[in-house]
Every structure is written in structure tokens, then in C-alpha cells.
Scaffold this motif. Structure first.
Motif, short mmCIF file in Angstrom:
data_model
loop_
_atom_site.label_atom_id
_atom_site.label_comp_id
_atom_site.label_asym_id
_atom_site.label_seq_id
_atom_site.Cartn_x
_atom_site.Cartn_y
_atom_site.Cartn_z
N SER A 3 -6.68 2.64 3.92
CA SER A 3 -6.35 3.58 5.30
C SER A 3 -5.46 3.84 4.58
O SER A 3 -4.11 3.77 3.66
N ALA A 4 -5.04 4.94 5.55
CA ALA A 4 -4.15 6.30 4.93
C ALA A 4 -2.81 5.87 4.81
O ALA A 4 -2.56 5.15 4.91
N LEU A 5 -2.23 6.45 3.34
CA LEU A 5 -0.68 5.86 3.24
C LEU A 5 -0.03 7.08 4.85
O LEU A 5 -0.44 8.43 4.95
N PRO A 6 1.53 6.43 5.04
CA PRO A 6 2.14 6.99 6.05
C PRO A 6 2.80 8.50 5.70
O PRO A 6 3.26 8.32 3.91
N ASP A 7 3.28 9.12 6.73
CA ASP A 7 4.09 10.42 5.73
C ASP A 7 6.07 10.34 5.64
O ASP A 7 6.26 8.57 5.86
N GLY A 8 6.12 10.36 5.22
CA GLY A 8 8.18 10.64 5.21
C GLY A 8 8.48 11.66 4.56
O GLY A 8 7.78 12.75 3.95
N ASP A 9 9.68 11.65 3.41
CA ASP A 9 10.90 12.08 3.16
C ASP A 9 9.83 12.37 1.47
O ASP A 9 9.39 11.31 1.29
N PRO A 10 11.09 13.49 0.45
CA PRO A 10 10.21 12.90 -0.80
C PRO A 10 10.76 12.01 -1.02
O PRO A 10 12.14 11.72 -0.94
N VAL A 11 10.14 11.30 -2.08
CA VAL A 11 10.44 10.81 -3.40
C VAL A 11 11.46 10.87 -4.78
O VAL A 11 10.68 12.09 -4.82
N PRO A 12 12.89 11.04 -5.11
CA PRO A 12 13.34 12.11 -5.98
C PRO A 12 12.42 11.76 -7.20
O PRO A 12 12.21 9.96 -7.22
N SER A 13 12.46 12.43 -7.90
CA SER A 13 11.68 12.44 -9.68
C SER A 13 12.34 10.58 -10.05
O SER A 13 10.88 10.76 -10.81
N GLY A 308 18.03 -0.89 3.50
CA GLY A 308 17.45 0.09 4.57
C GLY A 308 16.92 1.07 3.95
O GLY A 308 16.41 2.21 5.27
N VAL A 309 16.16 1.59 2.49
CA VAL A 309 15.80 2.48 2.51
C VAL A 309 14.36 2.18 2.28
O VAL A 309 13.98 1.33 1.68
N ARG A 310 13.24 2.67 3.09
CA ARG A 310 11.96 2.06 2.70
C ARG A 310 11.30 3.25 2.44
O ARG A 310 10.92 4.69 2.13
N TRP A 311 9.58 2.59 1.03
CA TRP A 311 9.32 4.12 0.95
C TRP A 311 7.75 3.21 0.39
O TRP A 311 7.80 2.55 -0.06
N TRP A 312 7.43 4.13 0.04
CA TRP A 312 5.72 3.46 -1.05
C TRP A 312 5.30 4.22 -1.96
O TRP A 312 5.53 5.65 -2.29
N ASN A 313 4.38 3.68 -2.88
CA ASN A 313 3.98 4.22 -3.53
C ASN A 313 2.77 4.56 -3.49
O ASN A 313 1.10 4.59 -2.53
N ARG A 328 7.71 10.12 -14.07
CA ARG A 328 8.61 10.13 -12.69
C ARG A 328 7.82 9.03 -11.49
O ARG A 328 7.00 8.28 -12.02
N SER A 329 8.46 9.11 -10.88
CA SER A 329 8.45 7.33 -9.75
C SER A 329 7.77 7.74 -9.10
O SER A 329 6.91 9.40 -8.81
N PRO A 330 6.20 6.82 -8.54
CA PRO A 330 4.92 6.64 -7.78
C PRO A 330 5.11 6.49 -6.98
O PRO A 330 4.15 6.61 -6.21
N GLY A 331 6.38 7.13 -6.17
CA GLY A 331 6.94 7.29 -4.42
C GLY A 331 6.25 8.20 -3.88
O GLY A 331 6.57 9.36 -4.48
N HIS A 332 5.08 7.97 -3.29
CA HIS A 332 4.52 8.95 -2.54
C HIS A 332 5.49 9.45 -1.33
O HIS A 332 5.61 10.51 -1.01
N ALA A 333 6.33 8.18 -0.79
CA ALA A 333 6.96 8.68 0.36
C ALA A 333 8.67 7.56 0.47
O ALA A 333 7.82 6.49 0.23
N ARG A 334 9.08 8.34 1.68
CA ARG A 334 9.98 6.98 1.99
C ARG A 334 10.39 7.93 3.08
O ARG A 334 10.82 8.40 3.34
N GLU A 335 11.53 6.57 3.62
CA GLU A 335 12.75 6.83 5.33
C GLU A 335 13.75 5.76 5.15
O GLU A 335 13.55 4.93 4.62
N VAL A 336 15.22 6.48 5.68
CA VAL A 336 15.96 5.74 4.97
C VAL A 336 16.33 5.47 6.13
O VAL A 336 15.91 6.49 7.57
N LEU A 337 16.69 4.39 7.29
CA LEU A 337 16.09 3.82 8.73
C LEU A 337 17.14 3.81 8.79
O LEU A 337 19.01 3.49 7.72
#
Length: 408
Positions: A3-13, A308-313, A328-337
């Protein structure tokens, strides 16, 4: 396909986390999850982030994946150290996919990478999932030598017709044989996964699977209802009428059957879909998820949560490896809960546990709703009197809906 990844805020490099992630750090445990994205074949019901050799082509390999996991493990250690985090790792879980395809060299190499950058807590739980067909005495011995303490096997069903519908390639008795081998080798804890509600499955089929699991020597059984995930081969078969849609009433009956059979065999539920023979047999890694602890997910598509920070690669193994090779970080996006989001997740997850949800985590309206649910037989009255919202057997069938009601 996955399935597709959710959107979110950018992950710092550099993968850095905000200072807020360090709040309350010492009150939480730290776990690692390692995602192995390789499978020999794709099961028709699966939408996990996994790939067969034909789907990957020459873009990625187990070796390029392992090199990237080593790099992300180093990144994780640096990032956490920058927060002042020196916690030992209490649990490691290698999942997938089919981790056992890495063999007696690859899986120990994963633990070498972990130990190169993290300290394992004394008595740490170290689990790997394994496919029965790619697991035997040589691999089991190598896993024990590498420090693995727990094995999780996919039995799914002992019915050949059910396995055929699920596109499972292992023979019905193979997982049971591996349990015996794992126990003989010295594994203290072994889990068997079951799936119920497959089109064509009968009560007798599921009863036989439950009894086989309960008498196999495994000390933990997980039983999950079949979910028809969009985009899977199973979903297409249901949509075109080749297979019927799983019936909700049948699923409920099968769950009650699981509770009856496993309880009679000496197992006790501790989470809605999980039963253990003793408290020590409970999966501590999954308990970390359900109780809001911290974990770093290593590997393509892996999800993480720290303070409380969640991210996904990124999902594809080639893109994952390329990011890390470039530093670089392999993070695709993140969210701060925020506090409300974390509280909501806490209710949704803790309510699933036999330990229950402390009432003080609910607002006044939620506590009133809990009392009403107890009157309707969905929450245990005695536990509620002691300040805990604990699901009854009937309540376990409606767990998600009850949690939503408690949240108002």
C-alpha cells in the motif's frame, strides 16, 4: 502490491529529532524493529511492504539491504545520542517479509549491526519471524548463537484448502515440526500465527488449527481475522465474485472459538488477538507498541516512534539503500503528535490489553461512557470499580468501537 505511504512533514536529511522527543525519555523503554522486505512468493492476501526476486529485479539485493540497515543503525544511534539518549534496547523484532530467507549468515549479521551501535538490556527479548519452509536446525542453532530468544512462525492454518486460498506455500505440518525443532534447539519462546475467516474455512478447520497450535509446544498463539486489503489478489477475487466476502458474524464466531479452545488448553489472552501460556511468554516487543514506548524501525517502509515523533521510511529497498549511501536519512515523512493525539492513541491501544485502560486517562464524559459500557456487559464491572476499563469477552469483539465511544 504494498500500500501507499501516508503524507506528512519532511524528515530532516540528517534524521534529527526535535528537542521535544527527549521529554520523559527515561520513563519509556527503547525497542528496535528491523524490516526484511524479501519474500519467495507473494501471498494473495498480503499488502505488506515485501518484494519477490522478480519484483525487485537487479535494483536491490539482501546484501545491499544489509549494508543499508547497518548505515541506518548507525544513524539511529547518532540521532538518539544527540537527544542525550543512552537507554539500552529492551526488545528487538526482525519482521517482514520473510527474515528466514536471510539464512544463518544474514540474520546474525543483523544482530551484529545492532550490537555495534546499541547496548542490549540484560534479558532483552530478541525475536525473528520465520517461514517454516526456510527454517531448519542449522538456522535455529545460528539464531540462538546470535542471541535470538524468540521465534515467530506463520502456521496460518492446518487445512490444505485454506492454505491454498491464502497462497501459502508451506505444508500444513511444517510449522509444527519447526516448533519441535526450535524447542529442542533451546528456544525459550515460540509463537504461532493463525488466520481465521478465510473463504471456505469451516469451524472444524479452525478448531483443528487451534488444537494443533495449542499442543505443538508453542507458548504463544496469535490469531487474526482475515482482512481483505485493497489492491491484493484476494481483493480482486472477492470483487469479481471468485471468493465470497468474509462474513462478520462468522469472524466473531471464530474469535469465540479461539478463546474457548486456547483457554481450555492453558493459554490466557493478554491482548485481543494474542494468547500466552505464561506471563513470561507474552511478546514484550508488541507490548512496547501497545503501551506507547519508543521504537526505531530499521529498513524500507519501517515506521518509528520516539517521544511523540512518528516517521516512516521510503518503501522500495533500492530507494532506501540509495538514501543511506548518499548519507541521508531514508525517512519519507513524519508527524509530531500533540498531547490530544497521543492520548487518543493511548486509549485505542491500551484498551486492547487484558491489563486494561486506567480510567484516569479518560475525561469525565469518557468515564461516564465506560460505566454505561459496563452496564451493557462490554467492560468488566469489577475492574471498573477498581479504576480500570477492561474488556469483557463480548467487549473484545467490539474493541475498536468501544474505544471510539470512550473518546467521545
Amino acid at each position: 502490491m504494498p500500500s501507499a505511504l501516508p503524507d506528512g512533514d519532511p524528515v530532516p536529511s540528517d534524521g534529527s529529532l526535535p528537542p521535544s522527543a527527549a521529554d520523559g525519555l527515561t520513563a519509556r523503554s527503547l525497542s528496535l524493529y528491523v524490516h526484511v522486505p524479501f519474500c519467495a512468493t507473494r501471498c494473495g492476501y498480503c499488502d505488506f511492504n515485501t518484494y519477490t526476486a522478480g519484483e525487485l529485479g537487479t535494483d536491490a539485493s539482501p546484501q545491499s539491504w544489509l549494508n543499508a540497515v547497518r548505515a541506518e543503525t548507525a544513524l539511529a544511534a547518532r540521532t538518539l545520542a544527540d537527544l542525550g539518549d543512552d537507554r539500552p534496547v529492551t526488545t528487538v523484532f526482525v519482521g517482514g517479509g520473510t527474515p528466514s530467507l536471510l539464512g544463518s549468515q544474514g540474520l546474525p549479521a543483523v544482530m551484529d549491526a545492532v550490537r555495534d551501535h546499541f547496548t542490549l538490556a540484560e534479558g532483552a527479548e530478541v525475536t525473528t519471524e520465520a517461514n517454516p519452509e526456510s527454517t531448519g536446525p542449522e538456522l535455529l542453532d545460528a539464531l540462538l548463537a546470535a542471541g535470538f530468544t524468540r521465534l515467530s512462525l506463520g502456521l496460518q492454518s492446518t487445512s490444505t484448502s485454506v492454505l491454498r486460498i491464502l497462497d501459502r506455500t508451506h505444508t500444513p505440518g511444517r510449522a509444527l515440526d519447526v516448533v519441535t525443532q526450535a524447542r529442542a534447539a533451546g528456544f525459550g519462546h515460540v509463537n504461532l500465527d493463525l488466520i481465521y475467516g478465510t473463504p471456505g474455512e469451516t469451524d472444524a478447520d479452525f478448531t483443528a488449527s487451534l488444537r494443533a497450535a495449542a499442543t505443538s509446544g508453542a507458548d504463544h498463539v496469535s490469531a487474526y481475522s482475515l482482512i481483505v486489503e485493497p489492491g491484493t489478489r484476494l481483493a480482486r477475487q472477492v470483487r469479481t465474485g471468485v471468493l465470497p466476502t468474509p462474513d462478520e458474524d462468522v469472524l466473531a464466531d471464530r474469535y469465540l472459538l479461539a478463546e474457548r479452545e486456547l483457554t481450555a488448553a492453558g493459554f490466557t489472552w493478554y491482548e485481543v488477538s494474542n494468547w500466552a501460556r505464561t506471563p513470561d511468554a507474552r511478546c514484550r516487543h508488541n507490548l512496547a507498541y501497545w503501551t506507547g514506548q519508543d521504537w526505531w524501525g530499521l529498513g524500507p517502509g519501517a515506521h518509528s516512534h520516539v517521544g511523540g515523533v512518528r516517521w516512516w521510511n521510503v518503501k522500495h529497498p533500492a530507494a532506501y539503500a540509495a538514501a543511506l549511501a548518499a548519507g541521508r536519512s531514508p525517512g519519507h515523512a513524519r508527524e509530531v503528535l500533540d498531547a490530544d493525539q497521543r492520548s487518543t492513541e493511548d486509549v485505542l491501544l491500551r484498551l486492547r490489553l487484558a491489563d486494561g485502560l486506567p480510567l484516569h486517562r479518560l475525561d469525565p464524559a469518557g468515564r461516564d461512557t465506560a460505566r454505561d459500557a459496563a452496564e451493557r456487559g462490554l467492560l468488566d464491572r469489577g475492574a471498573l470499580h477498581d479504576g480500570v476499563a477492561r474488556l469483557t469477552l463480548e467487549g473484545r469483539l467490539l474493541a475498536d468501537g468501544i474505544a471510539v465511544d470512550l473518546l467521545g
